[in-house]
Design a protein around this motif. Structure first.
Motif, PDB file in Angstrom:
ATOM      1  N   ARG A  26       3.189   6.768  -7.818  1.00 23.19           N
ATOM      2  CA  ARG A  26       2.206   6.478  -6.886  1.00 23.19           C
ATOM      3  C   ARG A  26       2.863   7.868  -6.313  1.00 23.19           C
ATOM      4  O   ARG A  26       1.765   8.450  -6.338  1.00 23.19           O
ATOM      5  CB  ARG A  26       2.799   5.169  -6.607  1.00 23.19           C
ATOM      6  CG  ARG A  26       1.490   5.277  -4.872  1.00 23.19           C
ATOM      7  CD  ARG A  26       2.089   4.287  -3.546  1.00 23.19           C
ATOM      8  NE  ARG A  26       3.057   4.914  -3.838  1.00 23.19           N
ATOM      9  CZ  ARG A  26       4.430   3.875  -2.540  1.00 23.19           C
ATOM     10  NH1 ARG A  26       3.772   2.616  -2.615  1.00 23.19           N
ATOM     11  NH2 ARG A  26       5.091   4.127  -2.393  1.00 23.19           N
ATOM     12  N   TRP A  44       0.918  11.610  -8.369  1.00 23.55           N
ATOM     13  CA  TRP A  44       0.118  11.358  -8.701  1.00 23.55           C
ATOM     14  C   TRP A  44      -1.199  12.150  -8.847  1.00 23.55           C
ATOM     15  O   TRP A  44      -1.253  11.955  -9.212  1.00 23.55           O
ATOM     16  CB  TRP A  44      -0.658   9.680  -7.891  1.00 23.55           C
ATOM     17  CG  TRP A  44      -1.713   9.257  -8.836  1.00 23.55           C
ATOM     18  CD1 TRP A  44      -2.579   9.069  -8.447  1.00 23.55           C
ATOM     19  CD2 TRP A  44      -1.697   8.145  -9.737  1.00 23.55           C
ATOM     20  NE1 TRP A  44      -3.421   8.596  -9.910  1.00 23.55           N
ATOM     21  CE2 TRP A  44      -3.107   8.772 -10.745  1.00 23.55           C
ATOM     22  CE3 TRP A  44      -0.531   8.197 -11.137  1.00 23.55           C
ATOM     23  CZ2 TRP A  44      -2.993   8.195 -11.954  1.00 23.55           C
ATOM     24  CZ3 TRP A  44      -1.096   7.679 -12.612  1.00 23.55           C
ATOM     25  CH2 TRP A  44      -2.253   7.753 -12.676  1.00 23.55           C
ATOM     26  N   GLU A  45      -0.707  12.709  -7.505  1.00 21.95           N
ATOM     27  CA  GLU A  45      -1.962  13.864  -7.574  1.00 21.95           C
ATOM     28  C   GLU A  45      -1.027  14.922  -8.313  1.00 21.95           C
ATOM     29  O   GLU A  45      -2.447  15.708  -9.158  1.00 21.95           O
ATOM     30  CB  GLU A  45      -2.256  14.215  -6.305  1.00 21.95           C
ATOM     31  CG  GLU A  45      -2.549  13.532  -5.064  1.00 21.95           C
ATOM     32  CD  GLU A  45      -3.835  13.326  -5.917  1.00 21.95           C
ATOM     33  OE1 GLU A  45      -5.095  14.099  -6.480  1.00 21.95           O
ATOM     34  OE2 GLU A  45      -4.888  11.755  -5.519  1.00 21.95           O
ATOM     35  N   GLU A  57       0.850  -0.469  -4.075  1.00 18.56           N
ATOM     36  CA  GLU A  57      -0.933   0.296  -3.966  1.00 18.56           C
ATOM     37  C   GLU A  57      -0.048   1.226  -4.811  1.00 18.56           C
ATOM     38  O   GLU A  57      -0.597   2.515  -4.897  1.00 18.56           O
ATOM     39  CB  GLU A  57      -0.768   1.316  -2.683  1.00 18.56           C
ATOM     40  CG  GLU A  57      -0.891  -0.163  -1.236  1.00 18.56           C
ATOM     41  CD  GLU A  57      -1.233   1.062   0.021  1.00 18.56           C
ATOM     42  OE1 GLU A  57      -0.629   2.231  -0.068  1.00 18.56           O
ATOM     43  OE2 GLU A  57      -1.006   0.034   0.770  1.00 18.56           O
ATOM     44  N   GLU A  60      -5.908  -3.697 -13.620  1.00 16.39           N
ATOM     45  CA  GLU A  60      -6.085  -2.496 -12.539  1.00 16.39           C
ATOM     46  C   GLU A  60      -7.091  -3.116 -11.236  1.00 16.39           C
ATOM     47  O   GLU A  60      -7.528  -3.539 -11.022  1.00 16.39           O
ATOM     48  CB  GLU A  60      -7.185  -1.655 -13.879  1.00 16.39           C
ATOM     49  CG  GLU A  60      -7.178  -0.662 -12.491  1.00 16.39           C
ATOM     50  CD  GLU A  60      -7.894   0.991 -13.149  1.00 16.39           C
ATOM     51  OE1 GLU A  60      -7.596   1.886 -13.354  1.00 16.39           O
ATOM     52  OE2 GLU A  60      -8.204   0.095 -14.178  1.00 16.39           O
ATOM     53  N   GLY A  61      -5.482  -2.920 -10.505  1.00 18.11           N
ATOM     54  CA  GLY A  61      -6.277  -3.155  -9.295  1.00 18.11           C
ATOM     55  C   GLY A  61      -6.094  -5.068  -9.329  1.00 18.11           C
ATOM     56  O   GLY A  61      -4.597  -5.464  -9.293  1.00 18.11           O
ATOM     57  N   PRO A  94      -1.934   3.057  -7.781  1.00 14.31           N
ATOM     58  CA  PRO A  94      -2.750   3.830  -8.691  1.00 14.31           C
ATOM     59  C   PRO A  94      -3.155   4.087  -9.886  1.00 14.31           C
ATOM     60  O   PRO A  94      -4.441   4.359 -10.659  1.00 14.31           O
ATOM     61  CB  PRO A  94      -2.777   5.584  -8.287  1.00 14.31           C
ATOM     62  CG  PRO A  94      -1.607   5.382  -7.883  1.00 14.31           C
ATOM     63  CD  PRO A  94      -0.488   4.517  -8.062  1.00 14.31           C
ATOM     64  N   TYR A  95      -2.787   2.974 -10.640  1.00 17.03           N
ATOM     65  CA  TYR A  95      -2.308   2.992 -12.152  1.00 17.03           C
ATOM     66  C   TYR A  95      -2.523   1.874 -12.988  1.00 17.03           C
ATOM     67  O   TYR A  95      -1.565   0.734 -12.353  1.00 17.03           O
ATOM     68  CB  TYR A  95      -1.513   3.973 -12.751  1.00 17.03           C
ATOM     69  CG  TYR A  95       0.154   3.957 -12.404  1.00 17.03           C
ATOM     70  CD1 TYR A  95       1.564   2.832 -13.535  1.00 17.03           C
ATOM     71  CD2 TYR A  95       1.244   4.394 -11.274  1.00 17.03           C
ATOM     72  CE1 TYR A  95       2.283   2.387 -12.787  1.00 17.03           C
ATOM     73  CE2 TYR A  95       2.256   4.380 -11.524  1.00 17.03           C
ATOM     74  CZ  TYR A  95       2.917   3.171 -12.126  1.00 17.03           C
ATOM     75  OH  TYR A  95       4.141   2.971 -12.017  1.00 17.03           O
ATOM     76  N   ARG A 138      -2.342  12.466 -12.327  1.00 14.57           N
ATOM     77  CA  ARG A 138      -3.364  12.677 -12.514  1.00 14.57           C
ATOM     78  C   ARG A 138      -4.385  13.295 -13.214  1.00 14.57           C
ATOM     79  O   ARG A 138      -4.735  14.498 -13.166  1.00 14.57           O
ATOM     80  CB  ARG A 138      -3.917  12.135 -10.582  1.00 14.57           C
ATOM     81  CG  ARG A 138      -4.917  12.374 -11.305  1.00 14.57           C
ATOM     82  CD  ARG A 138      -5.794  11.763  -9.539  1.00 14.57           C
ATOM     83  NE  ARG A 138      -7.211  11.466  -9.937  1.00 14.57           N
ATOM     84  CZ  ARG A 138      -8.059  10.517  -8.366  1.00 14.57           C
ATOM     85  NH1 ARG A 138      -6.671  10.827  -7.358  1.00 14.57           N
ATOM     86  NH2 ARG A 138      -8.886  10.233  -8.615  1.00 14.57           N
TER      87      ARG A 138
END
Length: 154
Positions: free
Chosen positions: A56, A59-60, A87, A18-19, A89-90, A63
Motif C-alpha cells: 500500500r 503503491w505509487e 486501506e 475490491e473495496g 489499494p489493490y 501502480r
C-alpha cells in the motif's frame, strides 16, 4: 509443485474483492497485461499486515506496472475487513477451496513450535503479458517484499 519462470501460469477463475465490492476474475481474461499474484497466509496477521501495508505504502511506485492481486484462503468478508481496515489499494482473491493455491504449489505443510499444519507459503508470482511466469519470489520476508517486487517489475 510451483510453476517455474517460463512455464505457463495456471489459469483460474475466482471471487475477487475490491473495496466493499466483489466480483469474478479469470486470469486468462487478463492476457496482454502483466499480472502479479501475491500469495499470503492470512488476513490481519502480523506478517501479512506488514507485507500488505508495505505494498500500500509503495503503491505509487508499482501502480500501473502490473495488475496486482493478493491471494489467500480467507473469505470475502475477511478480505473486505482487511481492505477497509488497512486501506489497501489493490484487490484480494478469495481462494477458500485453495484450488489456486494448489495449482501454484503454495499450499504446503508448515511447522511452528513443533506443530505441523497445512498453510499458504508466502510466494509472489509475476506473470508476463504472454501468460507465462516471469518471476517467482519464494519465502519472502514481508519487509523485503516490496523491493524484490519492484526489481521483478523493472
Amino acid at each position: 509443485m510451483k510453476p517455474a519462470p517460463g512455464a505457463p501460469a495456471p489459469d483460474f477463475e475466482a471471487t475477487v474483492v475490491e473495496g466493499t465490492r466483489e466480483g469474478r476474475v479469470k486470469l486468462s481474461d487478463l492476457r496482454g497485461e502483466k499480472v502479479v499474484l501475491v500469495f499470503y497466509p492470512k488476513d490481519s496477521t502480523p506478517g501479512c499486515t506488514l507485507q500488505a501495508c508495505a505494498l500500500r505504502d509503495g503503491w505509487e511506485e508499482i501502480r500501473g506496472k502490473a495488475r496486482i492481486f493478493g491471494v489467500s484462503a480467507d473469505g470475502v468478508k475477511s478480505h473486505q475487513n482487511f481492505i477497509r481496515k488497512r486501506e489497501l489499494p489493490y484487490p484480494l482473491i478469495a481462494d477458500e477451496d485453495r484450488g489456486i493455491c494448489g495449482a501454484y504449489g503454495v499450499w504446503v505443510e508448515k511447522s511452528f513450535m513443533g506443530r505441523k499444519f497445512m498453510g499458504i507459503e508466502r510466494t509472489t508470482f509475476v506473470i508476463g503479458a504472454d501468460g507465462r511466469i516471469s518471476a517467482v519470489l519464494e519465502k519472502v520476508s514481508p519487509p523485503k517484499h516490496l523491493a524484490l517486487l519492484k526489481e521483478a517489475l523493472a
